[in-house]
Enzyme design. Sequence first.
Site, PDB file in Angstrom:
ATOM      1  N   MET A 184       1.282  -1.007  -0.016  1.00  0.00           N
ATOM      2  CA  MET A 184       0.103   0.017   0.308  1.00  0.00           C
ATOM      3  C   MET A 184       1.087   1.076   0.043  1.00  0.00           C
ATOM      4  SD  MET A 184      -2.952   1.250  -0.359  1.00  0.00           S
ATOM      5  CE  MET A 184      -4.543   0.584   0.462  1.00  0.00           C
ATOM      6  N   THR A 220       6.435   7.582  -9.549  1.00  0.00           N
ATOM      7  CA  THR A 220       5.898   6.663  -9.534  1.00  0.00           C
ATOM      8  C   THR A 220       5.296   5.652  -9.902  1.00  0.00           C
ATOM      9  OG1 THR A 220       5.196   7.951  -7.224  1.00  0.00           O
ATOM     10  CG2 THR A 220       5.465   5.756  -7.267  1.00  0.00           C
ATOM     11  N   ASP A 261       8.001   0.721 -13.481  1.00  0.00           N
ATOM     12  CA  ASP A 261       7.034  -0.470 -13.532  1.00  0.00           C
ATOM     13  C   ASP A 261       6.333  -0.688 -14.696  1.00  0.00           C
ATOM     14  OD1 ASP A 261       8.303  -1.013 -10.776  1.00  0.00           O
ATOM     15  OD2 ASP A 261       6.302   0.588  -9.571  1.00  0.00           O
ATOM     16  N   SER A 310       1.748   6.932 -17.839  1.00  0.00           N
ATOM     17  CA  SER A 310       1.309   6.515 -16.748  1.00  0.00           C
ATOM     18  C   SER A 310       1.791   7.533 -15.605  1.00  0.00           C
ATOM     19  CB  SER A 310       2.628   5.425 -16.011  1.00  0.00           C
ATOM     20  OG  SER A 310       4.000   5.670 -16.476  1.00  0.00           O
TER      21      SER A 310
HETATM   22  O1  RIB Z   1       8.357   1.758  -7.911  1.00  0.00           O
HETATM   23  C1  RIB Z   1       7.332   1.617  -7.495  1.00  0.00           C
HETATM   24  C2  RIB Z   1       6.440   1.413  -6.422  1.00  0.00           C
HETATM   25  O2  RIB Z   1       8.205   0.920  -5.009  1.00  0.00           O
HETATM   26  C3  RIB Z   1       5.922   1.967  -5.041  1.00  0.00           C
HETATM   27  O3  RIB Z   1       4.323   1.546  -5.840  1.00  0.00           O
HETATM   28  C4  RIB Z   1       6.049   2.199  -3.781  1.00  0.00           C
HETATM   29  O4  RIB Z   1       5.405   0.055  -3.279  1.00  0.00           O
HETATM   30  C5  RIB Z   1       7.427   0.567  -3.728  1.00  0.00           C
HETATM   31  O5  RIB Z   1       7.532  -0.920  -4.152  1.00  0.00           O
END
Ligand code: RIB
Length: 293
Positions: free
Chosen positions: A14, A236, A240, A270
């Site tokens: 979270m 952020t 990913d 994103s």
């Molecule tokens: O890469 C971003 C992520 O890194 C975030 O969502 C946080 O939870 C960490 O894991």
Amino acid sequence: MSKANVCVIGSINMDLVIETDKVPAKGETVLGKGFAEYPGGKGANQAVAAARLGANVHMIGAVGGDSFGETLLAHLLSENIHTDGISKIDEKSTGAANIIVSENDNRIIVVPGANECVTSLQVEKHKQLLIHSDVIILQLEIPMETVVYSLNIAAEYDIPVIVNPAPFQLLPPVLYEKSTYLTPNEIELKAMEKDIPISALKEKLIITRGGEGVEYYRDESLMSVPPHSVEVKDTTGAGDTFNGAFATGIANGVSLDEAVRFANAAAAMSITKIGAQGGMPRRNEVEAFLRSN
Ligand code: RIB
């Protein structure tokens, strides 16, 4: 046409996100602009990115026996991710990340909680998910032993595996040897360079350079994909999104060039919304974005 299968083995957190104009110095208190909780964790983020882009995603991970765990499991299901491989560890808290968003960048502290309980045994129990995947994705917010165990299964069954070396820690040689792709950002690349000559990794490397785009090697030549110009709200989860989108491209059998170009666009999109998963696009949105950029 059946969907490509992607298996993500990784963290579920979270994210507790504070937006502020000023990051406090040691001993200082400042007033922030906003606070919210968002689903996160590098593993879960990559799973959501791939699922939104059309992959059939199985996730192996763990949540704690708290309300964050319940919320995050329900969220993953709502994103069409198969959660049979996710354990609930009652005596642990769900992973949590404290994220400060400021000056178009982020600072993150992760407390792993249940993510520490993602074991090799759990991976072995769900081995079928791995060996029926077109691509496996791993990151480093779960125990290294589990990462290595999963990597060995991938290598044994000849399944392409993407290792996102984040957050960076000393990597065992097997990780350099058996990964198909390594996707460091600039900070992670610098740390890797202390460990191994980059020339030894070339064809495996996909380097995400944030505002400077992406670099990778094809036939010994360094290829550069420029960044897209977008309005930045929150970076952020950009890495990913890149990893989830890149995995989806490779799982669908597109060329390396095409997979990188697609992932670069998805990552740019994103960062136009707040939250690690807030701006992750769907496949038709990326295609439209690429047509108009
Ligand atoms: O890469 C971003 C992520 O890194 C975030 O969502 C946080 O939870 C960490 O894991």
